[in-house]
Design an enzyme around this catalytic site. Sequence first.
Site, PDB file in Angstrom:
ATOM      1  N   THR A  58       0.870  -1.182   0.000  1.00 50.85           N
ATOM      2  CA  THR A  58       0.000   0.000   0.000  1.00 50.85           C
ATOM      3  C   THR A  58       0.909   1.235   0.000  1.00 50.85           C
ATOM      4  O   THR A  58       2.134   1.105   0.065  1.00 50.85           O
ATOM      5  CB  THR A  58      -0.879   0.042   1.261  1.00 50.85           C
ATOM      6  N   CYS A  59       0.297   2.424  -0.035  1.00 53.48           N
ATOM      7  CA  CYS A  59       1.148   3.616  -0.087  1.00 53.48           C
ATOM      8  C   CYS A  59       1.951   3.821   1.199  1.00 53.48           C
ATOM      9  O   CYS A  59       2.979   4.485   1.196  1.00 53.48           O
ATOM     10  CB  CYS A  59       0.327   4.851  -0.412  1.00 53.48           C
ATOM     11  N   ARG A  61       2.932   1.098   3.282  1.00 56.96           N
ATOM     12  CA  ARG A  61       3.744  -0.071   3.649  1.00 56.96           C
ATOM     13  C   ARG A  61       3.827  -1.068   2.505  1.00 56.96           C
ATOM     14  O   ARG A  61       2.872  -1.205   1.728  1.00 56.96           O
ATOM     15  CB  ARG A  61       3.184  -0.755   4.898  1.00 56.96           C
ATOM     16  N   HIS A 108       2.710  -8.745  14.476  1.00 61.35           N
ATOM     17  CA  HIS A 108       2.830  -7.628  13.532  1.00 61.35           C
ATOM     18  C   HIS A 108       1.631  -7.625  12.571  1.00 61.35           C
ATOM     19  O   HIS A 108       1.003  -6.585  12.370  1.00 61.35           O
ATOM     20  CB  HIS A 108       4.144  -7.733  12.759  1.00 61.35           C
ATOM     21  N   SER A 118      -1.077   1.737  11.641  1.00 60.36           N
ATOM     22  CA  SER A 118      -1.323   2.633  10.513  1.00 60.36           C
ATOM     23  C   SER A 118      -0.883   4.062  10.825  1.00 60.36           C
ATOM     24  O   SER A 118      -0.751   4.433  11.988  1.00 60.36           O
ATOM     25  CB  SER A 118      -2.806   2.652  10.172  1.00 60.36           C
ATOM     26  N   GLU A 123      -7.706   3.657  10.925  1.00 61.09           N
ATOM     27  CA  GLU A 123      -8.268   3.711   9.563  1.00 61.09           C
ATOM     28  C   GLU A 123      -8.480   2.267   9.096  1.00 61.09           C
ATOM     29  O   GLU A 123      -7.635   1.420   9.319  1.00 61.09           O
ATOM     30  CB  GLU A 123      -7.373   4.518   8.608  1.00 61.09           C
ATOM     31  N   GLN A 129      -7.300  -4.004   2.265  1.00 59.41           N
ATOM     32  CA  GLN A 129      -6.066  -4.179   1.499  1.00 59.41           C
ATOM     33  C   GLN A 129      -5.406  -5.518   1.820  1.00 59.41           C
ATOM     34  O   GLN A 129      -4.866  -6.190   0.935  1.00 59.41           O
ATOM     35  CB  GLN A 129      -5.108  -3.009   1.785  1.00 59.41           C
ATOM     36  N   ALA A 199     -14.534  30.099  -4.148  1.00 61.46           N
ATOM     37  CA  ALA A 199     -14.271  29.050  -5.134  1.00 61.46           C
ATOM     38  C   ALA A 199     -12.882  28.440  -4.956  1.00 61.46           C
ATOM     39  O   ALA A 199     -12.298  27.908  -5.889  1.00 61.46           O
ATOM     40  CB  ALA A 199     -14.405  29.639  -6.534  1.00 61.46           C
ATOM     41  N   GLY A 200     -12.379  28.496  -3.730  1.00 56.37           N
ATOM     42  CA  GLY A 200     -11.027  27.991  -3.464  1.00 56.37           C
ATOM     43  C   GLY A 200     -10.987  26.495  -3.218  1.00 56.37           C
ATOM     44  O   GLY A 200     -12.011  25.807  -3.261  1.00 56.37           O
TER      45      GLY A 200
END
Lengths: 435, 268
Positions: A58-59, A61, A108, A118, A123, A129, A199-200
């Site tokens: 994943t992004c 791990r 682990h 995480s 999360e 995943q 509109a930011g």
Amino acid sequence: MQDREDTAPAHAFVLGANHLTASVALRDKLLFREEELPEFCRALMQVPGMREVVVLSTCNRSEIYGISAQPSVSRPMIEKLWGSAKGVSEDEIRNHAYFHSQGDSVRHLFRVIGSLDSMVLGEMQIFGQIKEAYRVAVEQRCVDFYLNHLFQSGIRVGKRIRSETSIHEGAVSISYAAVELAKKVLGDLKGKTVGVVGAGEMGELAAQYLHKAGAARFVFFNRTLATAEKLAADFGGELCLLADLDKRLAQCDILVSATGAPDIIITKAQVQEAARHRGGRPIFLIDIAAPRDIDPEAGKVSNAFLFTIDDLKNVVNENVAMRKESSRHALAIIDEEAAKMDGWFQGLEIVPTIRTLRDKYNAMVEKEIEKWAAGQSDETRRQLESLGRSLLNKFLHHPTTRLKLLGESGDGKRASYFAGLLFALAEEEREDAKG
Amino acid sequence: MEPVLLALKFLVPLAYLATTAIYGRLFFAPEESRFARKATLGLAISLILHIALLLCLGYSLQRCPLGTIGEGLLFLAWILAVIHLLSEWLADTRRLGLFTLLPTTLCVVVGVFLLRPDFALPPQLQSSFLVFHIVASLASYACFSMASILAGLYLVLHAKLKHKNFDITFRKLPPLDKLDKLSANWSFLGSATMVVASVIGWVWVRKDGLAGMNFKELAIYLVLAVFLGAGISRRLFGWRGRRHAIAILIGFLLMLLTNMIGTHGFQN
């Protein structure tokens, strides 16, 4: 694929790098895209001693869970393979990776699946995943007896943590906190009208979250219509000039204000007037601008609820604290389940002894049946075989269950030794070796 | 029957106390799932014991157990518990069990304490109208109580939102909108059952030639007017939220006062 009857010792391990040990740049390099995973799994299975493997990427791990006869011997070969697949040196992997074996690797995995490891505590994306990584490995026939049991147990742990703790509850991002607060006031956001002033980027982000939460209608207010045109098109919303806010404010259930204006642009009087026209229905105001867009006094208007970016941060902090509190219970669940897994792994040490014991006595029974069934009818032979199997099972039931229990309690080696002495299994093995 | 009745008089309050404690844990504990099933199970057991107590009481008295204040409180508590169970099932309000069961338990404890097994109904009350009138009245009281609990919680959450107090109570309470709607629904149901109770009472008075209107009846009509007024102004003028909650609480306070000032006159 390895046979579960394989008598060679099996050791679980995990080799990986995560947000705590590796930089974003290195994590990006080590990351396996979905389509790369099957091939890498198959390549890992070619490493000498490797029996089973699951790759999680994943992004935050990238981890390799495996079963090997000698994990410490397999490790450098896996690092080499991983490095060459991703163009990273073995040293870099070694310097930024962690390696756990047996009980530690089990703990682990349970921590990861329970989202205790995480970047954002609690999360729950990681749960899906891991299930996906496991599915890919099963499809590639890289999972067998050991990892199947380990990952099934891990999924059970994840489910327990989700259902028995509040570790995933409460928003931990500012945008979600805003949605959560809006729901606390208005209930279900389906069909609600959202007004966005400015509109930011901040306004757009808030609109995105509210859209996801079910808000149906969007009205974008801006000083110039051209700037907000894209936003209105993206959300299928209406465009209004800021000057028309007075007329349209009463129609908004939620108003998000995020302009760069130096002064207050929404006054208490405007909110009061809108609240009066709303027939007692509450209006939820979020001021995420700095400096503030909405007069703080507007929060005192009956049925108007005003929150600023600081309030949202407070909500997030409270929720983070609650998640940390819940993580203690989650850790207790992990300890409990990891102890069960330890017992299961230890119990496996006794399996070869039990198998030798049963083989020996099975051979004896078969020999006797051959002797007594000679010259008898088929029916008599079947009866003798049935009697032999039944007696064998009855005689070996208690020794087998006791040996398994001893194995699970950590006495596997001693139990194996004494079982060998009592049942003369060593002689049997020697005869087997000669044969 | 007497030993069973005695045991139930002891067991029912105990069961409600234990159940209230579990609902309390459910509300204040961060991990509520550990207590969720236990709480509902506790309530189901309490309700079963409660039904057994009412049946035993009816058998022992040889009449419907609705003749005294103690019996009335026991029946009111039973309706409140049933209402909570229904609400838990239909509107997912399990978290609010603590607030419903506290008054329920109080009614049970006081009701059991005030039970008078030797009480004989006066001749004026020996009418088949009694059961229908009392059941409808107590049902309306229970609905109003539920509406008031929800209105009270609305005001608590409203204050927490206004003062930006994001504590565990804030987290555990349902959305303002839900509290408001549920309170209005129970108030409407209470008003409807109170109208039914009044009609039954009016027919009873006419049929048996009992005394006309006294202060108690006037006070009850005032309570009904407040609750009906809250409902009507909600529909017509959009008096939702805080105003509606305050009106409901005023109605509830009047209802309590009405029941403290005495009972109906039963003169022929």
